[in-house]
Design an enzyme around this catalytic site. Sequence first.
Site, mmCIF file in Angstrom:
data_model
loop_
_atom_site.group_PDB
_atom_site.id
_atom_site.type_symbol
_atom_site.label_atom_id
_atom_site.label_comp_id
_atom_site.label_asym_id
_atom_site.label_seq_id
_atom_site.Cartn_x
_atom_site.Cartn_y
_atom_site.Cartn_z
ATOM 1 N N SER A 1 0.847 -1.203 0.000
ATOM 2 C CA SER A 1 0.000 0.000 0.000
ATOM 3 C C SER A 1 0.877 1.245 0.000
ATOM 4 O O SER A 1 1.994 1.235 0.537
ATOM 5 C CB SER A 1 -0.856 -0.028 1.271
ATOM 6 O OG SER A 1 -1.424 1.224 1.505
ATOM 7 N N LYS B 1 2.208 -3.808 6.596
ATOM 8 C CA LYS B 1 2.637 -3.744 5.192
ATOM 9 C C LYS B 1 4.150 -3.520 5.110
ATOM 10 O O LYS B 1 4.841 -4.123 4.293
ATOM 11 C CB LYS B 1 1.882 -2.632 4.444
ATOM 12 C CG LYS B 1 0.397 -2.910 4.272
ATOM 13 C CD LYS B 1 0.119 -4.166 3.465
ATOM 14 C CE LYS B 1 -1.340 -4.516 3.377
ATOM 15 N NZ LYS B 1 -1.585 -5.872 2.858
ATOM 16 N N TYR C 1 -1.908 -1.499 11.029
ATOM 17 C CA TYR C 1 -2.149 -1.998 9.668
ATOM 18 C C TYR C 1 -0.997 -1.581 8.742
ATOM 19 O O TYR C 1 -0.419 -2.404 8.037
ATOM 20 C CB TYR C 1 -3.475 -1.463 9.111
ATOM 21 C CG TYR C 1 -3.611 -1.669 7.617
ATOM 22 C CD1 TYR C 1 -3.880 -2.923 7.096
ATOM 23 C CD2 TYR C 1 -3.432 -0.608 6.725
ATOM 24 C CE1 TYR C 1 -3.975 -3.121 5.722
ATOM 25 C CE2 TYR C 1 -3.529 -0.792 5.358
ATOM 26 C CZ TYR C 1 -3.800 -2.057 4.855
ATOM 27 O OH TYR C 1 -3.879 -2.247 3.497
HETATM 28 P P1 NAD Z 1 -10.839 -7.539 1.070
HETATM 29 O O1 NAD Z 1 -11.083 -7.558 2.537
HETATM 30 O O2 NAD Z 1 -11.984 -7.260 0.174
HETATM 31 O O3 NAD Z 1 -10.196 -8.929 0.613
HETATM 32 C C1 NAD Z 1 -9.358 -9.696 1.449
HETATM 33 C C2 NAD Z 1 -9.848 -11.134 1.405
HETATM 34 O O4 NAD Z 1 -8.985 -11.932 2.207
HETATM 35 C C3 NAD Z 1 -11.263 -11.283 1.966
HETATM 36 O O5 NAD Z 1 -12.068 -11.983 1.036
HETATM 37 C C4 NAD Z 1 -11.066 -12.085 3.242
HETATM 38 O O6 NAD Z 1 -12.144 -12.947 3.506
HETATM 39 C C5 NAD Z 1 -9.768 -12.835 2.972
HETATM 40 N N1 NAD Z 1 -9.006 -13.147 4.184
HETATM 41 C C6 NAD Z 1 -8.635 -12.305 5.167
HETATM 42 N N2 NAD Z 1 -7.954 -12.962 6.123
HETATM 43 C C7 NAD Z 1 -7.879 -14.265 5.727
HETATM 44 C C8 NAD Z 1 -7.320 -15.433 6.288
HETATM 45 N N3 NAD Z 1 -6.708 -15.432 7.468
HETATM 46 N N4 NAD Z 1 -7.421 -16.599 5.600
HETATM 47 C C9 NAD Z 1 -8.058 -16.641 4.405
HETATM 48 N N5 NAD Z 1 -8.627 -15.554 3.836
HETATM 49 C C10 NAD Z 1 -8.542 -14.383 4.478
HETATM 50 O O7 NAD Z 1 -9.646 -6.503 0.812
HETATM 51 P P2 NAD Z 1 -9.140 -5.840 -0.534
HETATM 52 O O8 NAD Z 1 -9.568 -4.441 -0.560
HETATM 53 O O9 NAD Z 1 -9.443 -6.713 -1.688
HETATM 54 O O10 NAD Z 1 -7.576 -5.823 -0.254
HETATM 55 C C11 NAD Z 1 -6.727 -6.871 -0.699
HETATM 56 C C12 NAD Z 1 -5.309 -6.583 -0.248
HETATM 57 O O11 NAD Z 1 -4.899 -5.314 -0.741
HETATM 58 C C13 NAD Z 1 -5.121 -6.522 1.263
HETATM 59 O O12 NAD Z 1 -3.863 -7.094 1.576
HETATM 60 C C14 NAD Z 1 -5.113 -5.052 1.550
HETATM 61 O O13 NAD Z 1 -4.398 -4.758 2.721
HETATM 62 C C15 NAD Z 1 -4.425 -4.520 0.317
HETATM 63 N N6 NAD Z 1 -4.714 -3.113 0.031
HETATM 64 C C16 NAD Z 1 -6.015 -2.717 -0.127
HETATM 65 C C17 NAD Z 1 -6.307 -1.379 -0.358
HETATM 66 C C18 NAD Z 1 -7.738 -0.919 -0.515
HETATM 67 O O14 NAD Z 1 -7.980 0.285 -0.422
HETATM 68 N N7 NAD Z 1 -8.701 -1.788 -0.742
HETATM 69 C C19 NAD Z 1 -5.264 -0.436 -0.458
HETATM 70 C C20 NAD Z 1 -3.958 -0.876 -0.318
HETATM 71 C C21 NAD Z 1 -3.693 -2.233 -0.080
HETATM 72 N N1 UFG Z 2 -13.014 10.508 3.475
HETATM 73 C C1 UFG Z 2 -14.042 11.349 3.838
HETATM 74 N N2 UFG Z 2 -15.185 10.804 4.327
HETATM 75 C C2 UFG Z 2 -15.355 9.457 4.466
HETATM 76 C C3 UFG Z 2 -14.296 8.599 4.083
HETATM 77 C C4 UFG Z 2 -13.137 9.159 3.594
HETATM 78 O O1 UFG Z 2 -13.919 12.577 3.730
HETATM 79 O O2 UFG Z 2 -16.416 9.028 4.936
HETATM 80 C C5 UFG Z 2 -11.779 11.101 2.937
HETATM 81 C C6 UFG Z 2 -10.565 10.781 3.775
HETATM 82 O O3 UFG Z 2 -10.400 11.728 4.801
HETATM 83 C C7 UFG Z 2 -9.460 10.821 2.718
HETATM 84 C C8 UFG Z 2 -10.155 10.360 1.431
HETATM 85 O O4 UFG Z 2 -11.546 10.531 1.667
HETATM 86 O O5 UFG Z 2 -9.041 12.133 2.541
HETATM 87 C C9 UFG Z 2 -9.892 8.915 1.109
HETATM 88 O O6 UFG Z 2 -10.170 8.135 2.263
HETATM 89 P P1 UFG Z 2 -10.227 6.547 2.228
HETATM 90 O O7 UFG Z 2 -10.539 6.074 3.613
HETATM 91 O O8 UFG Z 2 -11.094 6.082 1.126
HETATM 92 O O9 UFG Z 2 -8.749 6.146 1.824
HETATM 93 P P2 UFG Z 2 -7.384 6.436 2.575
HETATM 94 O O10 UFG Z 2 -6.507 7.100 1.580
HETATM 95 O O11 UFG Z 2 -7.557 7.124 3.859
HETATM 96 O O12 UFG Z 2 -6.929 4.951 2.948
HETATM 97 C C10 UFG Z 2 -6.512 4.059 1.934
HETATM 98 C C11 UFG Z 2 -6.764 2.616 2.351
HETATM 99 C C12 UFG Z 2 -5.920 2.257 3.535
HETATM 100 C C13 UFG Z 2 -4.494 2.608 3.287
HETATM 101 C C14 UFG Z 2 -4.371 4.051 2.881
HETATM 102 C C15 UFG Z 2 -2.978 4.411 2.479
HETATM 103 O O13 UFG Z 2 -8.127 2.425 2.689
HETATM 104 O O14 UFG Z 2 -6.000 0.859 3.710
HETATM 105 O O15 UFG Z 2 -5.171 4.288 1.737
HETATM 106 O O16 UFG Z 2 -2.865 5.783 2.303
HETATM 107 F F1 UFG Z 2 -3.747 2.414 4.423
#
Ligand code: NAD
Ligand code: UFG
Length: 338
Positions: A125, A154, A150
């Site tokens: 991330s 990473k 969290y």
């Molecule tokens: P998500 O929660 O939708 O998907 C994660 C999946 O992993 C889920 O289906 C969950 O059931 C499964 N899971 C969790 N723990 C498990 C375990 N112990 N055993 C088996 N399955 C398990 O999340 P996502 O948004 O698809 O994110 C995927 C990856 O990308 C994560 O590692 C997350 O940290 C990373 N990431 C996500 C974002 C974002 O904004 N969505 C941003 C940066 C990084």
């Molecule tokens: N925001 C609002 N209102 C809301 C939700 C979000 O104003 O209800 C704003 C936040 O303050 C931020 C922007 O929208 O400025 C984006 O927020 P998100 O929560 O969608 O995303 P973030 O950038 O805060 O977080 C994401 C991932 C995290 C990761 C992070 C890294 O969700 O897992 O990026 O920067 F750690």
Amino acid sequence: MGKVLVTGGLGYIGSHTVVALQQEGLEVVIIDNLYNSELSVLDGIETITGIRPVHYNIDLRNKIEVTRFFENNEVEGVIHFAASKAVGESVESPLLYYENNINTLVYLLQECSKHEITNFIFSSSCTVYGEPDVLPITEDAPVKSAMSPYGNTKQISEEIIFDTCKSTILQAISLRYFNPIGAHDSQEIGELPKGSPQNLVPFITQTAAGLRKELSIFGDDYGTKDGSCIRDYIHVVDLAEAHVVALQRLMGKKNLMPYEVFNLGTGRGSSVLEVVAAFEKVSGEKLNYKIVGRRSGDVVSVYADTTKANNVLGWQTQKTMEEALESAWKWEQKVRGL
Ligand code: NAD
Ligand code: UFG
């Protein structure tokens, strides 16, 4: 060719990646314990690709079951999405996060080593950069002290993978995602947050759908163009494609180093108010929102320098933020039966 193990393959980014892998002709096997997803995602994947991937309901924290999986499945590459991802929850329950995000990685890498599986892709991330000194952010930017458990998982995960690549035959790529949004064009899969969404776009679409009263915008007094925070919102379908390209890079032994890191973003920064305005335009809906105080832990401005991903990985985004917002809205409408 062996199978590709996608952990977390029923989750948001994982399911879109499974579709992209299958459409590229790769055979996928999924491990997902449904901690944050639904079994019905398999139906969506099957409708889009015509292939129902094999799914194992295994908790990756269960070392014995993980070991058994690798004994019974010949795997050529691993894409590791499974993790817990709620920043606030990680502050309240850090050990849950260290167990689910670190132990699981270690068990997987141990099995990769045992079975000589060399190709490993990790979901990292942009949170590893913290509040960057220079924008746009290149992969050379310093990794800053993590702002949450969290974020720390990473950083630690990347270090574990780096160390493993140094001393074993493992070849790995960490993909540092910026802000993934949107859904598949078919509306068969998309983001399905459990409970109240923490992220901006699902909160917007749920508000427009009438599930939430109003969106709170966290701060309009930052030193940005309109006072709200800036992020780099990337369409999840573009993001998914990058995993296929990264895996093919490892499988084709085209990587330049055993461990590589790429930023996955669009290179464009958008403010929260711009996202809201763009959503209103593409949906034709007037969004209920109010400005509230800043959210603790928010960085002010982050967006990617995508030069390395474009030139070295050979990947670039195809879709706009507006397309992503439109797909997210269509998905929300479908899920809610609107
Ligand atoms: P998500 O929660 O939708 O998907 C994660 C999946 O992993 C889920 O289906 C969950 O059931 C499964 N899971 C969790 N723990 C498990 C375990 N112990 N055993 C088996 N399955 C398990 O999340 P996502 O948004 O698809 O994110 C995927 C990856 O990308 C994560 O590692 C997350 O940290 C990373 N990431 C996500 C974002 C974002 O904004 N969505 C941003 C940066 C990084
Ligand atoms: N925001 C609002 N209102 C809301 C939700 C979000 O104003 O209800 C704003 C936040 O303050 C931020 C922007 O929208 O400025 C984006 O927020 P998100 O929560 O969608 O995303 P973030 O950038 O805060 O977080 C994401 C991932 C995290 C990761 C992070 C890294 O969700 O897992 O990026 O920067 F750690």
